[in-house]
Design a protein around this motif. Sequence first.
Motif, mmCIF file in Angstrom:
data_model
loop_
_atom_site.group_PDB
_atom_site.id
_atom_site.type_symbol
_atom_site.label_atom_id
_atom_site.label_comp_id
_atom_site.label_asym_id
_atom_site.label_seq_id
_atom_site.Cartn_x
_atom_site.Cartn_y
_atom_site.Cartn_z
ATOM 1 N N LEU A 44 0.692 -1.044 -0.500
ATOM 2 C CA LEU A 44 0.048 0.287 0.013
ATOM 3 C C LEU A 44 0.753 0.905 0.154
ATOM 4 O O LEU A 44 2.795 1.483 0.492
ATOM 5 N N GLN A 45 0.068 2.341 0.304
ATOM 6 C CA GLN A 45 1.185 3.282 0.032
ATOM 7 C C GLN A 45 0.839 4.394 0.545
ATOM 8 O O GLN A 45 -0.638 5.144 1.436
ATOM 9 N N GLU A 46 1.826 4.938 1.284
ATOM 10 C CA GLU A 46 1.401 6.232 2.562
ATOM 11 C C GLU A 46 0.337 7.102 2.245
ATOM 12 O O GLU A 46 0.516 7.685 1.464
ATOM 13 N N LYS A 115 7.871 8.903 -1.998
ATOM 14 C CA LYS A 115 8.637 9.452 -2.741
ATOM 15 C C LYS A 115 9.524 7.695 -3.295
ATOM 16 O O LYS A 115 9.150 7.013 -2.646
ATOM 17 N N VAL A 116 9.609 7.969 -4.628
ATOM 18 C CA VAL A 116 9.672 7.058 -5.185
ATOM 19 C C VAL A 116 11.666 6.771 -4.983
ATOM 20 O O VAL A 116 12.395 7.967 -4.942
ATOM 21 N N ASP A 120 16.468 3.150 -1.832
ATOM 22 C CA ASP A 120 17.553 3.714 -1.548
ATOM 23 C C ASP A 120 18.112 4.213 -0.862
ATOM 24 O O ASP A 120 19.698 4.343 0.113
ATOM 25 N N ASP A 121 17.438 5.976 -1.135
ATOM 26 C CA ASP A 121 17.558 6.736 0.358
ATOM 27 C C ASP A 121 17.608 6.145 1.822
ATOM 28 O O ASP A 121 18.001 6.715 2.560
ATOM 29 N N ILE A 475 7.916 15.990 1.243
ATOM 30 C CA ILE A 475 7.312 17.140 0.244
ATOM 31 C C ILE A 475 8.035 16.884 -1.596
ATOM 32 O O ILE A 475 9.274 16.391 -1.511
ATOM 33 N N GLU A 476 6.534 17.321 -2.391
ATOM 34 C CA GLU A 476 7.472 16.676 -3.388
ATOM 35 C C GLU A 476 6.847 18.042 -4.014
ATOM 36 O O GLU A 476 8.136 18.274 -5.210
ATOM 37 N N GLN A 477 6.764 19.324 -3.120
ATOM 38 C CA GLN A 477 6.246 20.948 -4.548
ATOM 39 C C GLN A 477 6.375 21.990 -3.568
ATOM 40 O O GLN A 477 6.046 21.641 -2.988
#
Length: 759
Positions: A44-46, A115-116, A120-121, A475-477
Motif C-alpha cells: 500500500l502507499q502512505e 517518494k520514488v 535507496d534513500d 514534500i514533493e513540490q
Amino acid sequence: MDELSIHIALNNGDCTTLYVFARRKNTLFKSEDAKEYGESPFQLQEGCMYDFELDKNSYYLQEDRDILTNSKSRQAISRGCISTGIYVGTYSIDVLQKEDNKKVGEVAFEIRSAKVGYRDDYRRMLEDITEFCTELLMQQSSPVIQRYEVDITKDPRSDYQRFAFVRSLVDSDSFADAMYQIQLSPVKRWIDSEEERQLCNVKRWGQHTLRQLARATNRVSLSNQHPLKDRFDTLPRCVPVAFRKETADIPENRFIKYVLRSFLTFCSSIQHHSKAGQRLKQEASLVCEKLLQYLSYPLFRNISEINVLPLNSPILQRKEGYREIFQKWLMFDMAARLTWQGGEDVYGAGKKDVARLYEYWLFFKLLDVLSQKFHIPSKSKEELIDCSNELNLTLKQGKMIMLSGIYETDSRKLNICFSYNRTFSYTDNYQLSGSWTRNFRPDYTLTIWPGDITSEEAEREELITHIHFDAKYRIEQLFLRDNTNKNNDEVSDDLSEMKREEERGTYKRADLLKMHAYKDAIRRTGGAYILYPGTENQVIHGFHEIIPGLGAFAISPKDYDKSIQAFLTFLDDVVDNFLNRTSLREKLAYHTYSVLSKNNNRSLREPLPEPYGANRDLLPDETYVLIGYYKNEQQLDWILKRKLYNTRTGSANGSLHLSKEVISARYLLLHGERELLTGRLYKLVPKGPRIFSKEKLKKIGYKEPSGDYYLIYNIEGIPEPEFEGMKWDIRLLDGYKKGNLSASAFSVSLADLMKVKVS
C-alpha cells in the motif's frame, strides 16, 4: 492496480481471501522484488485510504484505530477501512475467528513511501548514520580489541536496530565495490615449492636435481643400450623439482575470508534467534545469502583459515578493495553492539520510517557541515555516544542536543550553537529565550551571537539570532511564493482552493505557514527554512538581506555532495551578514532593544500631525521641543524677522548644555517674562543649530549679546495645523526653573509637552 486479492492460509486448516480496494488510483501494488528488500509483496502507499473485505463472514481482522477500522456492524465486521497515514514499513494484521475472537492467522502489508526511490534513500541514510557513529566510537575505543560473539539476548528489542547498522555496512555500495575489486585483482605472491616429476618432464636440471639422480629411491634398472648405462646402473622413476609458483593463499586474503565469515556468523545468529520476528529473520536471511555469494567466489575456494590477524599489513591499509573491507571490519564490532535510543521511531515494530530517518540523517550531515564551517570542537560530539555500559547513540526525537563553539574571524568572534529539537517554551518575559504564544520545537536551530557574552545576555539585548530548519521528506513540490502575475480572480480562486484543502486535511501550504509561525512566534528568529530531498532551492528575503527570511533547501541522500552546495552558500551569506557591522539586521536589533527595554506606561491621545512623508519620524517620545525665552517685544520681533533663535551655550550659569535632545529639537516654544501660558510654537529647520560667537551675532544685528557663544536655530515657520490654538503651561514641565533661571532654555519631548496643554 486498484484491486488486490490475497489468499490467507489459516492455522485451523481453513483459508480465506482478503480483497483490498484502493480509493485512489495507482496506490495498490504487488511487488515482484519485495523479497530482495525483506518486504511483503502486497504493498500500500502512505497517506492513502483503502476498503477491504474478507470473503468469509466467520473471520475478521484485528482492529487498530491508527490504521485499520472495522465496520461497526457485527454482521459486516469482516469489512472495513485502512488508512495508512504517515506509517511506512511492514504492517502485520491478525486474522481472528468471529466465533471466539481467537487468532487463526495473519496477513502482512508493506506500506511504502510516496517518494520514488525511498528504498535507496533509506539504505544510504542508514549507512551514513552507521559510518558516523562507528567512526565516532573508534575515536574513543581501541579497534584492535574486538568482540566477535554478539549476545543479542540482553535486549531483544534492540535486535533489529543492531542488525540494521550491520546490514548497512554489508549492503553499502562501497562494500560491494570493494569485493568486486578484490575478486577482479586479488593480491598474490610467488612462493618456493617442490614436486615429484618424471625424468622426461624435467625441463631444467639444477645441481639439486642432478644429485637426486644418484640419491633418489624407487629406481629402475637401465638397459645396456641406455646412453647413461656407463654411469648409472639404475635411475629414479621421479625426482623432486624445486620451482616458484603464484598463490592467493596469503594472510591478506585469509583475512578477507575471515571478515566475511564473521559477518555471516552475526547475521546467522540473528536469523536463528528464537525471539527474532519474521521480518528480521527474512532480512537476515537475505544478508546471509549475499555473504555466502561472496564466499563462493573462486578466489576463496583454496584460501586456508587464518591464524594471525595481519593488522599491520600495508595491503590492508592501502590497497583498493582491501582497505575498504578492513575499515568495514573495524566498524563491524561497534556497529554490532550499537543501539540507538531513537531507533524505535525509525524501524521499531516493523516500521521503516524513512521520513523520521531523514530527520536524523540530516542532523548528522548538518553537524558535519557546521563543524567544518565553524570549527566546532569534535569533543562535543562525544556527548552523542554513551560508552558507560552498552554503546548507546543518544539521539532521540524530542531531546535537545547542543553543540557549540566560538567561530573566530579577522574582524569578529561569534558564538555558534547548533541544537536538535530545541524547545522554545512560552514565556511572557520578552528578554528571555522562547515563544510569546505556544511552545515550539523546530527540528534544528542554528543560533549565532557575539563571542564575548553569554546567550542570556544576548537574548536580553537583542544580539542573538535563531535560524530554524525543519526536515520534510515527504514534500514533493514547494509552494513558497505566489505568482505575482495572477489577476484578482485567480488569486481569489487560489485562496478558495486553499480553504477547501484545509477542510480536507490536504493543506499544501501547511509547511510554509509553520515556517511563518517559527519566524513570528519565536523571539529573535532570523529565518525559518524547509530541508527536503528535492531539486529546487528557494530563499525569500524579508527585506534586502539574507535574513530575516524564509525558504527551502533541497538536500538529497541520492546526490548529497551536489545538493548541499546551496546550503553552504547560504551559511556563507549568513556569516557575511554577521560580519557586516552596518547591516540592517544590526540596526533593527538595536532599535528593537532600544524600544522594548524601556517601560512605557504613558499614553497620549491628543491631536498631533500624522507620521508620514516629511513627518515619518515624528514619534512624540522621540520628538523634542526647545523651550526658549525672549526678553521683550524687540527681541521677539528680531527673532521672527530674522527667523533665528539664539540661546547662550558654554560653561556660564544658565547656559544651554549640548545634548541629543537639544541638538535634534524639532519645534521651538517661546515664552516671555511672566508668560507662563504660551502658544508661541514654531517649527525649526531640521538641519540642527549652529554655534555663533558674540562678534558674529553682532554682525547679523543682535544687540548687546552678553555671552561668548550662542546656539543659533533656524526657524522654518508656523507648525502643522493640528497645533493651532493650543497653549501650554510651561511651569508644569520638569525642566522649568523658577526665579532668575526662569529664562534658561531647556528641551522636553513632545509627549511631555502635550501633557501640560491647557487649551
